[in-house]
Structures are given as structure tokens and as C-alpha cells.
Design a protein around this motif. Structure first.
Motif, PDB file in Angstrom:
ATOM      1  N   ALA A 312       0.834  -1.202   0.000  1.00  0.00           N
ATOM      2  CA  ALA A 312       0.000   0.000   0.000  1.00  0.00           C
ATOM      3  C   ALA A 312       0.867   1.250   0.000  1.00  0.00           C
ATOM      4  N   ARG A 315       2.330   1.599  -3.634  1.00  0.00           N
ATOM      5  CA  ARG A 315       1.352   1.857  -4.690  1.00  0.00           C
ATOM      6  C   ARG A 315       0.584   3.165  -4.496  1.00  0.00           C
ATOM      7  N   ASP A 316       0.184   3.451  -3.233  1.00  0.00           N
ATOM      8  CA  ASP A 316      -0.747   4.556  -2.991  1.00  0.00           C
ATOM      9  C   ASP A 316      -0.174   5.697  -2.159  1.00  0.00           C
ATOM     10  N   ALA A 320       1.356   9.677  -3.379  1.00  0.00           N
ATOM     11  CA  ALA A 320       0.519  10.810  -2.973  1.00  0.00           C
ATOM     12  C   ALA A 320       1.320  11.822  -2.160  1.00  0.00           C
TER      13      ALA A 320
END
Length: 422
Positions: A312, A315-316, A320
Motif C-alpha cells: 500500500a 502503490r498509494d 501521494a
């Protein structure tokens, strides 16, 4: 505090060795799971009053505090520790100022207990958001000749042979008074602030102590703050902590927005440890999604041994954070006690893992801190060079990784990263 807890605390702070300590501990262990856990927690940070209270409460609940044989063994242990300390004592003026008292601001969504003792003012349950400031005494640690910290309240002498930080007082302040106070302090500190989000197994008291220790260790020229979410503060509390940190994340996001709006800092350093990195990363992403104009205020995001799902994060979360234009630094250390607890509970790689499973991510400065202390417990026996604070101090001073002492570039099949060599 009962004599058993006093003896255990003194012996652990003195190194946790000696026949008298081992004898008392062997007589206590196995009598009650609650006692076993409380002693294990105390061994990790004997300077924590909340952990000392937990031992005392556990001994009383198990009916051991009044045992005359145990009390006699405890008195013998205290005498043994006192003798060892007397032999090591160095002559010097009794009134020498060996501690600095710092002001630390806080926000917490812990339950208010009604207890007036600062170490018990907030419990482990969920509550409404409270605001305030603390006074924390920290050992000066040979930094007497350094610049005065903007939140230094006074210098004082303390008869503390173990050199621990101590939460002296904690004052809750109404919201409409809190932000003007905070804005005034930040204005006097040239607009700079540090917000620390602690991790698993951290009480309110320990969060305050660690924040002051971090500010002192960094010689931070701004205002230190912390957000204390309702961690259980004990070894067996991982599962509850994992639930509570998710519950606190939107509250932390709302606080982050309000703090920047109301206190108007020009630059903010965000720092989190372990499970606290989950809340900080998620809250920062949510806050910037709602208010992208706040991004230029966030100068650094530093994640120490982050207890975040590695997939996580890659990827995210990392993309961000990097997209916001903030400098993101990750200190990886699989040996960190919070990550060890995570792996005992979840057989999933964590973003803070080091070694062969270290996870370099584009845009994130990844540092293998396996050889350093990432816990921020501020144990007196930990040499400053063994803490990641030494590297963070250079980082926030603007030194690039290639120019920081103690860092070594590493090229490996997993990708380019850095390694700390204390």
C-alpha cells in the motif's frame, strides 16, 4: 509507589542486572500475566511513570504488593542499587543545572480520566479532542553551550541518577485559547513547528517525554508538538492500537488543517514512528486533498520504522506524499520493537522493513537505519550517535544525503538507498 515497583524501576534503570534483581524478578514472573506484561513494558522504558503505575496496579491486583518476603527482597535490591550508584557517583556541585524544562504543545483524542497526576490525566480510551501544553524536564546531555531553544522555560537541577525525561505538568486549554497561544509561540520561533505522532505502545505521558527529547536532541529552533492517539501503552495492546490509530486518522487530518490555518506556521516538520506513521501519512494525504494550498507549509515528512503495509505504501501512499512536493524520508529498521510486534501479528511486509526486504520507492529518500535507534525512547544509555536524530538534525538543516556524515550510499539489486553507519 510501592516498594516493589520502586525497586524494579531502580534496578532496570541501573541496567537490569545483578543477583538481587534476578531473584526478585523470578519470584514475580509467572504469578500473573498482567504483572509479566507490565514488567516487560517497564524494562523497555523505566523512566515512564505511566509504566511504573501499570506495574504497581498489576502487583496490587495480583495480591503481591503486600507480600512481606517480596517487600524484603525489594528493600535489599534498592540498597544494592544505591551502593552501585554511590560507587559511580562523580563529585560536583549539588545544585548544578543538569536538566532543561521545555514547553511542548499537544492535541489528543484520548479519554480524559479526571486524575490530576499528569501521567494519568489521559487514559487509553477514545475521547473528544483536547488541547494543551506540557512542561517536560529533559537531561541537558552536554548541550549546555548550544543555542537556547525557543520553548526552553528554565534550567533546573534534578536528583536523577538515571537521567530520564519527566513530564512535570500538563495543562488542558480551551480551543479558543489554544490556537492563539500556539500561534504566538510559533511566531516567536520564526514560524517553525514540529509535529510528532508516536506509535504503538505509547502512553500520553511517553508521547510528551519523547517529543521533548526529540526537540532537545535536534536542537530544534521551532515549537515542538505532538498528537497523542489512544494507544494502550502496553505490550499486548497491538490489536487495539491498530484499530484506534485508524479511528484517530480523520481527527488528525482535521487537526492538521486547523493547526496550519489558525497557528500560521511558515514551515512544519512532520515526524512519526511505527504505527503512528499510518495515521500521519493518511491524515496528511487527506488534509492536502481538502486543502492543497497547505502543501508549501509542509517542509519534511519523516517516517521512522513505519508500520505500514509495504504494498500500500509503494502503490498509494508514497506517490501521494511525493506529489505534494514535500521531502519524504523513510528510516527502515526491522529490529525496531514496534515492527517486531507487527510481524508477530501480521505476516505482511512493512514499509519500515530493512535488509533484504527494504523497499526503496521513487521520490522517497530511503535510509537503512538498522544500525541506529529509531525508537525515540531517549534511553540515557543510548549514545547520541546511535540515534537517527543525528541524521535528522543534518536533514532539517538542509544537508543533502550525499553530504551528511554517517550516511553511506548503497547500490543493490533492490535499488539505490542510503545506510546509517554510526
Amino acid at each position: 509507589m510501592d516498594v516493589l515497583t520502586t525497586a524494579l524501576t531502580a534496578a532496570i534503570a541501573d541496567g537490569g542486572t545483578g543477583a538481587a534483581y534476578e531473584m526478585l524478578k523470578s519470584r514475580l514472573m509467572g504469578k500473573s500475566p498482567r504483572v509479566d506484561e507490565a514488567v516487560a513494558d517497564l524494562e523497555q522504558d523505566p523512566g515512564s511513570l505511566s509504566r511504573q503505575f501499570a506495574v504497581s496496579d498489576a502487583l496490587a491486583a495480583a495480591g503481591l504488593a503486600g507480600d512481606r518476603y517480596l517487600r524484603a527482597a525489594a528493600r535489599n535490591l534498592v540498597e544494592e542499587v544505591d551502593r552501585r550508584r554511590a560507587l559511580r557517583a562523580m563529585p560536583g556541585p549539588a545544585d548544578a543545572a543538569n536538566h532543561a524544562v521545555l514547553q511542548v504543545f499537544f492535541a489528543t483524542d484520548r479519554q480524559v480520566t479526571g486524575d490530576r497526576h499528569p501521567a494519568r490525566q489521559f487514559g487509553a480510551g477514545r475521547g473528544e479532542l483536547s488541547y494543551g501544553s506540557c512542561e517536560v524536564s529533559v537531561p541537558r546531555g552536554g548541550q549546555e553551550d548550544g543555542p537556547a531553544l525557543p520553548t526552553l522555560l528554565r534550567l533546573q537541577a534534578r536528583a536523577d541518577p538515571d537521567g530520564h525525561a519527566m513530564l512535570l505538568r500538563s495543562d488542558v486549554v480551551p480551543r479558543d485559547q489554544y490556537f492563539p497561544m500556539l500561534a504566538d509561540s510559533i511566531g516567536k520561533a520564526a514560524g517553525s513547528a514540529l509535529l510528532f505522532v508516536p506509535g504503538y505502545r505509547t502512553s500520553f505521558e511517553d508521547a510528551a517525554r519523547r517529543t521533548a527529547q526529540i526537540a532537545h536532541g535536534l536542537r530544534f529552533a521551532g515549537v515542538p508538538m505532538f498528537y497523542s492517539w489512544p494507544s494502550q501503552g502496553r505490550l499486548s495492546g497491538y490489536m487495539v492500537d491498530e484499530t484506534n490509530v485508524g479511528w484517530s486518522e480523520p481527527r488528525l487530518a482535521a487537526f492538521l488543517i486547523e493547526f496550519i490555518e489558525q497557528a500560521a506556521p511558515t514551515e512544519v516538520l512532520l515526524l512519526a514512528h511505527g504505527m503512528g506513521a499510518r495515521a500521519l501519512a493518511g491524515a496528511t494525504i487527506a488534509a492536502l486533498a481538502a486543502r492543497p494550498d497547505l502543501a508549501p507549509r509542509l517542509r519534511h515528512i519523516i517516517l521512522a520504522a513505519p508500520d505500514i503495509d509495504a504494498g500500500a505504501f509503494q502503490r498509494d501512499i508514497a506517490p501521494a506524499l511525493v506529489a505534494a512536493g514535500t521531502v519524504v524520508t523513510l528510516y527502515a529498521a526491522s529490529g525496531d520493537e514496534a515492527l517486531r510486534a507487527a510481524h508477530q501479528t501480521r505476516d505482511v511486509p512493512r514499509a519500515g522493513d530493512s535488509g533484504a526486504v527494504l523497499l526503496p520507492v521513487a521520490g522517497v529518500q530511503t535510509i537503512d537505519a538498522s544500525a541506529a535507534d529509531t525508537s525515540f525512547t531517549g534511553a540515557p544509555q543510548t549514545a547520541p550517535g546511535h540515534s537517527i536524530l543525528a541524521d535528522i538534525r543534518q536533514l532539517i538543516a538542509g544537508q543533502p544525503a550525499a553530504g551528511r556524515s554517517g550516511l553511506q550510499a548503497v547500490e543493490s539489486p533492490i535499488g539505490h538507498h542510503w545506510s546509517i553507519n554510526p
